[in-house]
Write an enzyme that holds these catalytic residues in place. Structure first.
Site, PDB file in Angstrom:
ATOM      1  N   LEU A 133       1.077  -1.538  -0.076  1.00  0.00           N
ATOM      2  CA  LEU A 133       0.187   0.270   0.031  1.00  0.00           C
ATOM      3  C   LEU A 133       1.442   1.023  -0.347  1.00  0.00           C
ATOM      4  O   LEU A 133       1.861   1.545   1.111  1.00  0.00           O
ATOM      5  CB  LEU A 133      -0.823  -0.202   0.877  1.00  0.00           C
ATOM      6  CG  LEU A 133      -2.294   1.406   1.418  1.00  0.00           C
ATOM      7  CD1 LEU A 133      -2.711   1.508   0.039  1.00  0.00           C
ATOM      8  CD2 LEU A 133      -2.608   1.072   2.939  1.00  0.00           C
ATOM      9  N   HIS A 159       6.305   2.992  11.733  1.00  0.00           N
ATOM     10  CA  HIS A 159       6.776   4.029  11.154  1.00  0.00           C
ATOM     11  C   HIS A 159       6.722   5.275  10.737  1.00  0.00           C
ATOM     12  O   HIS A 159       4.995   5.145  11.124  1.00  0.00           O
ATOM     13  CB  HIS A 159       7.185   3.893   9.627  1.00  0.00           C
ATOM     14  CG  HIS A 159       8.519   4.676   9.224  1.00  0.00           C
ATOM     15  ND1 HIS A 159       7.693   5.450   8.688  1.00  0.00           N
ATOM     16  CD2 HIS A 159       9.928   4.477   9.202  1.00  0.00           C
ATOM     17  CE1 HIS A 159       9.274   6.195   7.809  1.00  0.00           C
ATOM     18  NE2 HIS A 159       9.966   5.322   7.992  1.00  0.00           N
TER      19      HIS A 159
END
Length: 338
Positions: A126, A230
């Site tokens: 994605l 992240h």
């Protein structure tokens, strides 16, 4: 308008640009022409295959701007993982050490190497170019996978999961990997991540510690990032959590990013999507829907305002119908966007 569709061979240059822009830790988009072209070919074969149960198919979708024709993002579904090569992860659990005689009771966390998701469906790849990360574009790209899975249910496993990118800096340094590197591997995180992305995973079995790792023996920096994502991955995680995905203690073996999972039947978009018959015309509805046609190799999905009535009919503008390659009387699958 963004249109989600299967990738084609002509999309290779744009796919490479996405791979280059995705940064360190994005294992499923390695900067490798041979691997990326092979992914495109495998995806095209998967979309055209007759499937009655999930196998080693891979469905790579791209987001394309309807005006310019520019490809601006990717997403993919791996029908199953771990059937041709091990798919490793760590499970974070708790163990207790106690001595009644000494009156000592210690609870510690351990990481155990395993292959929990073997045979399950993986959501991956994605990615949206930074300049397109606004409005509902991210939701369209993420949720379009679930419309596809709802329509072609026999192609996917009972459980779907996604590995979230863990913490690393702009140079690709991972605090978790730094501890593993110093203790067991002696290769950089970016190189280990790249080897995994191109399918060369043999070094994991060769060098990864087989026995459980006591978390309190790791560096403080490594302990702090276990199960953390992240900064660029937080929006993707939030979208999956809204769909019902959650972490059950499994983390990535390189950066310790969390894996989240959900029974496909319980994914919000799958549960609430419905088929409707199409009418084309003007309408005044401002309610946005995620809508796809019911095709396989010709799959298309967009987000647009639609008018849906209680009789299972949907009215859409002509440009939306054109983007979906459908005509009056065809069926579509849709779900409301909150």
């Amino acid at each position: 308008m963004l249109i989600i569709r299967p990738i084609t061979a002509a999309d290779y240059p744009a796919l490479m640009l996405c791979a280059e822009a995705s940064g360190h830790g994005f294992t499923s988009l390695p900067i490798n022409e041979t691997i990326l072209r092979a992914r495109i070919n495998h995806s095209q074969a998967s979309f055209n295959a007759t499937v009655t149960s999930p196998g080693q198919e891979s469905y790579l979708l791209v987001a394309v701007d309807s005006v310019s024709g520019q490809m601006v993002g990717t997403t993919a579904i791996e029908a199953t993982v771990g059937l041709d090569a091990p798919f490793y992860n760590y499970h974070l659990s708790t163990v207790t050490h106690a001595s009644r005689r000494l009156g000592v009771h210690n609870t510690v966390k351990v990481l155990t190497l395993g292959s929990q998701y073997t045979g399950e469906t993986e959501l991956c790849s994605l990615f949206l170019l930074p300049e397109w990360r606004q409005g509902i574009n991210g939701r369209l790209l993420s949720k379009s996978r679930f419309l596809f899975m709802a329509e072609h249910r026999q192609r996917f496993a009972e459980i779907a999961f996604a590995e979230m990118r863990g913490v690393s800096d702009e140079q690709g340094n991972s605090p978790f990997w730094q501890w593993l590197k110093d203790s067991f591997f002696s290769i950089d995180f970016t190189y280990a991540d790249y080897l995994t992305g191109i399918g060369r995973k043999g070094f994991i079995a060769d060098l990864m510690p087989k026995l459980p790792i006591y978390v309190n023996l790791l560096s403080k920096e490594a302990q702090a990032v276990i199960g953390q994502v992240h900064v660029d991955t937080r929006p993707a995680l939030q979208l999956l959590e809204q769909e019902g995905f959650c972490c059950r203690g499994y983390v990535d073996i390189f950066d310790a990013g969390p894996s989240v999972e959900c029974d496909v039947r319980n994914i919000e978009t799958v549960r609430h999507s419905q088929r409707c018959r199409v009418n084309i015309g003007e309408h005044s509805s401002e309610q946005y829907y995620l809508v796809s046609n019911c095709e396989l190799a010709g799959f298309r999905a967009v987000a647009a305002p639609l008018l849906v009535n209680s009789q299972g009919q949907v009215t859409m503008a002509a440009d939306v119908a054109t983007a979906l390659n459908i005509a009056i009387g065809d069926e579509v699958r849709l779900v409301a966007l909150s």
